[in-house]
Write a protein that holds these residues in place. Structure first.
Motif, PDB file in Angstrom:
ATOM      1  N   TRP A  48      -2.655   1.222 -16.801  1.00 39.27           N
ATOM      2  CA  TRP A  48      -2.423   0.481 -15.686  1.00 39.27           C
ATOM      3  C   TRP A  48      -3.215   0.898 -14.351  1.00 39.27           C
ATOM      4  O   TRP A  48      -3.315   0.367 -13.508  1.00 39.27           O
ATOM      5  CB  TRP A  48      -0.836   0.581 -15.112  1.00 39.27           C
ATOM      6  N   GLY A  49      -3.838   2.014 -14.659  1.00 43.17           N
ATOM      7  CA  GLY A  49      -4.772   2.663 -13.581  1.00 43.17           C
ATOM      8  C   GLY A  49      -4.071   3.559 -12.406  1.00 43.17           C
ATOM      9  O   GLY A  49      -4.730   3.772 -11.395  1.00 43.17           O
ATOM     10  N   PHE A  50      -3.066   3.980 -12.855  1.00 40.59           N
ATOM     11  CA  PHE A  50      -2.085   4.710 -11.738  1.00 40.59           C
ATOM     12  C   PHE A  50      -2.748   6.133 -11.547  1.00 40.59           C
ATOM     13  O   PHE A  50      -2.551   6.812 -10.681  1.00 40.59           O
ATOM     14  CB  PHE A  50      -0.614   4.649 -12.205  1.00 40.59           C
ATOM     15  N   THR A  51      -3.642   6.409 -12.737  1.00 38.18           N
ATOM     16  CA  THR A  51      -4.112   8.071 -12.372  1.00 38.18           C
ATOM     17  C   THR A  51      -5.340   8.014 -11.907  1.00 38.18           C
ATOM     18  O   THR A  51      -5.566   8.896 -11.093  1.00 38.18           O
ATOM     19  CB  THR A  51      -4.225   8.420 -14.071  1.00 38.18           C
ATOM     20  N   THR A  52      -6.098   6.884 -11.695  1.00 37.71           N
ATOM     21  CA  THR A  52      -7.547   6.892 -11.049  1.00 37.71           C
ATOM     22  C   THR A  52      -7.274   5.850  -9.791  1.00 37.71           C
ATOM     23  O   THR A  52      -8.086   6.010  -9.089  1.00 37.71           O
ATOM     24  CB  THR A  52      -8.339   6.209 -12.153  1.00 37.71           C
ATOM     25  N   GLY A  53      -6.510   5.079  -9.582  1.00 41.28           N
ATOM     26  CA  GLY A  53      -6.583   4.147  -8.598  1.00 41.28           C
ATOM     27  C   GLY A  53      -7.106   2.894  -9.118  1.00 41.28           C
ATOM     28  O   GLY A  53      -7.292   2.003  -8.064  1.00 41.28           O
ATOM     29  N   SER A  54      -7.894   2.796 -10.204  1.00 34.05           N
ATOM     30  CA  SER A  54      -8.589   1.633 -10.693  1.00 34.05           C
ATOM     31  C   SER A  54      -7.643   0.653 -11.341  1.00 34.05           C
ATOM     32  O   SER A  54      -7.520   0.800 -12.481  1.00 34.05           O
ATOM     33  CB  SER A  54      -9.641   1.911 -11.340  1.00 34.05           C
ATOM     34  N   TYR A  55      -6.720  -0.196 -10.555  1.00 30.95           N
ATOM     35  CA  TYR A  55      -5.541  -0.597 -11.152  1.00 30.95           C
ATOM     36  C   TYR A  55      -6.050  -1.904 -11.940  1.00 30.95           C
ATOM     37  O   TYR A  55      -6.906  -2.673 -11.689  1.00 30.95           O
ATOM     38  CB  TYR A  55      -4.837  -1.474  -9.970  1.00 30.95           C
ATOM     39  N   GLN A  67       6.801   3.690  -3.771  1.00 33.13           N
ATOM     40  CA  GLN A  67       6.019   4.971  -3.600  1.00 33.13           C
ATOM     41  C   GLN A  67       4.727   4.728  -3.973  1.00 33.13           C
ATOM     42  O   GLN A  67       3.637   5.437  -3.469  1.00 33.13           O
ATOM     43  CB  GLN A  67       6.866   6.026  -4.273  1.00 33.13           C
ATOM     44  N   ARG A  68       4.413   3.978  -5.230  1.00 30.68           N
ATOM     45  CA  ARG A  68       3.074   3.609  -5.621  1.00 30.68           C
ATOM     46  C   ARG A  68       2.912   2.250  -6.218  1.00 30.68           C
ATOM     47  O   ARG A  68       3.606   2.286  -7.359  1.00 30.68           O
ATOM     48  CB  ARG A  68       2.640   4.970  -6.396  1.00 30.68           C
ATOM     49  N   PHE A  69       2.146   1.475  -5.628  1.00 32.45           N
ATOM     50  CA  PHE A  69       1.882   0.380  -6.251  1.00 32.45           C
ATOM     51  C   PHE A  69       0.663  -0.343  -5.968  1.00 32.45           C
ATOM     52  O   PHE A  69       0.124  -0.016  -5.023  1.00 32.45           O
ATOM     53  CB  PHE A  69       3.125  -0.588  -5.658  1.00 32.45           C
ATOM     54  N   PHE A  70       0.365  -1.544  -6.710  1.00 34.93           N
ATOM     55  CA  PHE A  70      -0.598  -2.279  -6.147  1.00 34.93           C
ATOM     56  C   PHE A  70      -0.190  -4.070  -6.446  1.00 34.93           C
ATOM     57  O   PHE A  70       0.773  -4.092  -7.087  1.00 34.93           O
ATOM     58  CB  PHE A  70      -1.839  -2.023  -7.040  1.00 34.93           C
ATOM     59  N   GLU A  71      -0.815  -4.632  -5.813  1.00 38.11           N
ATOM     60  CA  GLU A  71      -0.539  -6.274  -5.907  1.00 38.11           C
ATOM     61  C   GLU A  71      -1.594  -6.923  -6.501  1.00 38.11           C
ATOM     62  O   GLU A  71      -2.962  -6.755  -6.191  1.00 38.11           O
ATOM     63  CB  GLU A  71      -0.299  -6.837  -4.513  1.00 38.11           C
ATOM     64  N   GLN A  72      -1.663  -7.804  -7.258  1.00 38.06           N
ATOM     65  CA  GLN A  72      -2.453  -8.632  -7.838  1.00 38.06           C
ATOM     66  C   GLN A  72      -1.786 -10.039  -8.088  1.00 38.06           C
ATOM     67  O   GLN A  72      -0.612 -10.222  -8.862  1.00 38.06           O
ATOM     68  CB  GLN A  72      -2.828  -8.217  -9.253  1.00 38.06           C
ATOM     69  N   ASP A  73      -2.561 -11.217  -7.671  1.00 38.63           N
ATOM     70  CA  ASP A  73      -2.071 -12.541  -7.867  1.00 38.63           C
ATOM     71  C   ASP A  73      -0.630 -12.863  -7.366  1.00 38.63           C
ATOM     72  O   ASP A  73       0.179 -13.441  -8.082  1.00 38.63           O
ATOM     73  CB  ASP A  73      -2.177 -12.750  -9.307  1.00 38.63           C
ATOM     74  N   GLY A  74      -0.299 -12.044  -6.239  1.00 40.90           N
ATOM     75  CA  GLY A  74       0.924 -12.295  -5.527  1.00 40.90           C
ATOM     76  C   GLY A  74       2.202 -11.612  -6.236  1.00 40.90           C
ATOM     77  O   GLY A  74       3.305 -11.548  -5.957  1.00 40.90           O
TER      78      GLY A  74
END
Ligand code: AMP
Ligand code: MG
Length: 353
Positions: free
Chosen positions: A130-137, A251-258
């Motif tokens: 999911w990219g949570f280790t690098t930030g490349s989600y 605490q740690r998340f990203f958003e994609q397509d709403g």
């Protein structure tokens, strides 16, 4: 004789006076010195505060040992540092472990079993995908998720604490991110207790906290609980000599397509756990248990989580769940420690039985 008797009495009176005043005077000079430091370790900012009566140079030495202890734990447990024990285990499928890592892995595996795999320390390949280790989600597709979920199984990890070794099948990998900060808090508290420091607030970052004793004035420590759906503080927990762990999608998340995707994964699906909760706070005597359980209970959701709490009184934990509809569900012991924050006084609070 009479003179000797008089002097004898005088000495006795002086000795009694000295005995009475001496401890008071020592007390007068024993001013609490506040020691405070902020470091970046384990991917987060940690704030360590403690109070002591020893000379400042001695307290400085204690502080340096705490910091060194944290860095040495990080060196062993990082999943990204090529020199760490976990890195070796994940890359080679086997590794020699220090007693500390062997102990933590063993205890973490016990929690995985206790929570029937809601906590699963072999979720790492999915966390990475999911990219949570690098930030490349990125959002893996369904086929990839199914493959990842099939590879999450803590029972495949073998740890021999006596031998100091661990093995894991090819393709699987371990991540102790869900428990390390709580464990670190326990270690720091032990270090402080060994040097008779009885007042400390150890903020290990991302809502993982360990308090030692009470505040120097004897009152309990006050720990704010963040509103998972806003900027404010839902309330305050007052506690003495306990640990706190909070897990939440905020605490740690990203958003994609709403859509929002967070870092706590359901081991059954390898996707972000959507159990209807926005956060879970756990208070108890063990930081490791509080940290591991907050992650596991977030995966379980309210009903299963409350049932888990009823079935495990031996853990001595108290809980605060926040649901998506913003209701708070708390255990009776938590109700005694918790008060709603400013601006949240009308929030609905249900007490679990
Ligand atoms: P915490 O912030 O303590 O809830 O821990 C979350 C971290 O643990 C994530 O950043 C992942 O590295 C890892 N993780 C995510 N889901 C799980 C899970 N179900 N079991 C164990 N570790 C997990
Ligand atoms: Mg945790």
């Amino acid at each position: 004789m009479a003179k000797g008797l008089r002097w004898g009495r005088t000495w006795t009176v002086l000795a009694v006076l000295a005995a009475l005043t001496l401890p008071l005077c020592v007390g007068c000079s024993q001013k609490n010195t506040k020691m405070e430091t902020s470091i970046f370790a384990m991917d987060t900012v940690m704030d360590l505060t403690f109070y002591g009566v020893d000379p400042e140079a001695a307290l400085k030495g204690v502080q340096e040992e705490l910091v060194a202890g944290l860095y040495s734990l990080e060196e062993k447990l990082s999943t990204t540092k090529e020199t760490s024990e976990l890195y070796a285990l994940n890359e080679q499928g086997q590794a020699s472990l220090s007693p500390e890592t062997a102990e933590l892995l063993t205890q973490a595996l016990e929690l995985c079993a206790l929570t029937h795999g809601a906590l699963d320390i072999t979720a790492y390949p999915a966390v990475r995908a999911w990219g949570f280790t690098t930030g490349s989600y990125r959002v893996p597709d369904q086929a990839e998720l199914e493959q990842l979920a099939a590879g999450i199984d803590y029972t495949q990890l073998e740890v021999d604490e006596q031998e100091g070794t661990a093995r894991i099948p090819q393709g699987m990998a371990v991540d102790l991110g869900a428990v390390t900060k709580g464990y670190a808090g326990d270690r720091l508290a032990q270090q402080l207790e060994q040097v008779n420091i009885t007042s400390a607030l150890l903020d290990l970052g991302q809502s993982t906290i360990r308090v030692v004793g009470s505040k120097p004035d004897g009152s309990p420590w006050r720990i704010a609980v963040q509103d998972p759906a806003g900027e404010g503080y839902l309330g305050v927990i007052e506690l003495t000599d306990l640990a706190v762990g909070t897990s939440g999608g905020y605490q740690r998340f990203f958003e994609q397509d709403g859509e929002t995707y967070w870092h706590i994964l359901d081991p059954d699906t390898a996707a972000p756990a959507r159990s209807g909760l926005t956060s879970v706070t756990v208070v108890g005597p063990s930081g490791l248990v509080c940290d591991g359980l907050s992650t596991a209970l977030f995966v379980m959701g309210l009903e299963e989580g409350a049932q888990f709490w009823r079935s495990h009184p031996e853990l001595e934990v108290e809980l605060l769940f926040v649901t998506e509809d913003r209701t708070l569900y708390i255990t009776p012991g938590m109700e005694e420690m918790f008060s709603l924050g400013q601006g949240y006084e009308d929030r609905e609070v249900q007490v679990l039985q």
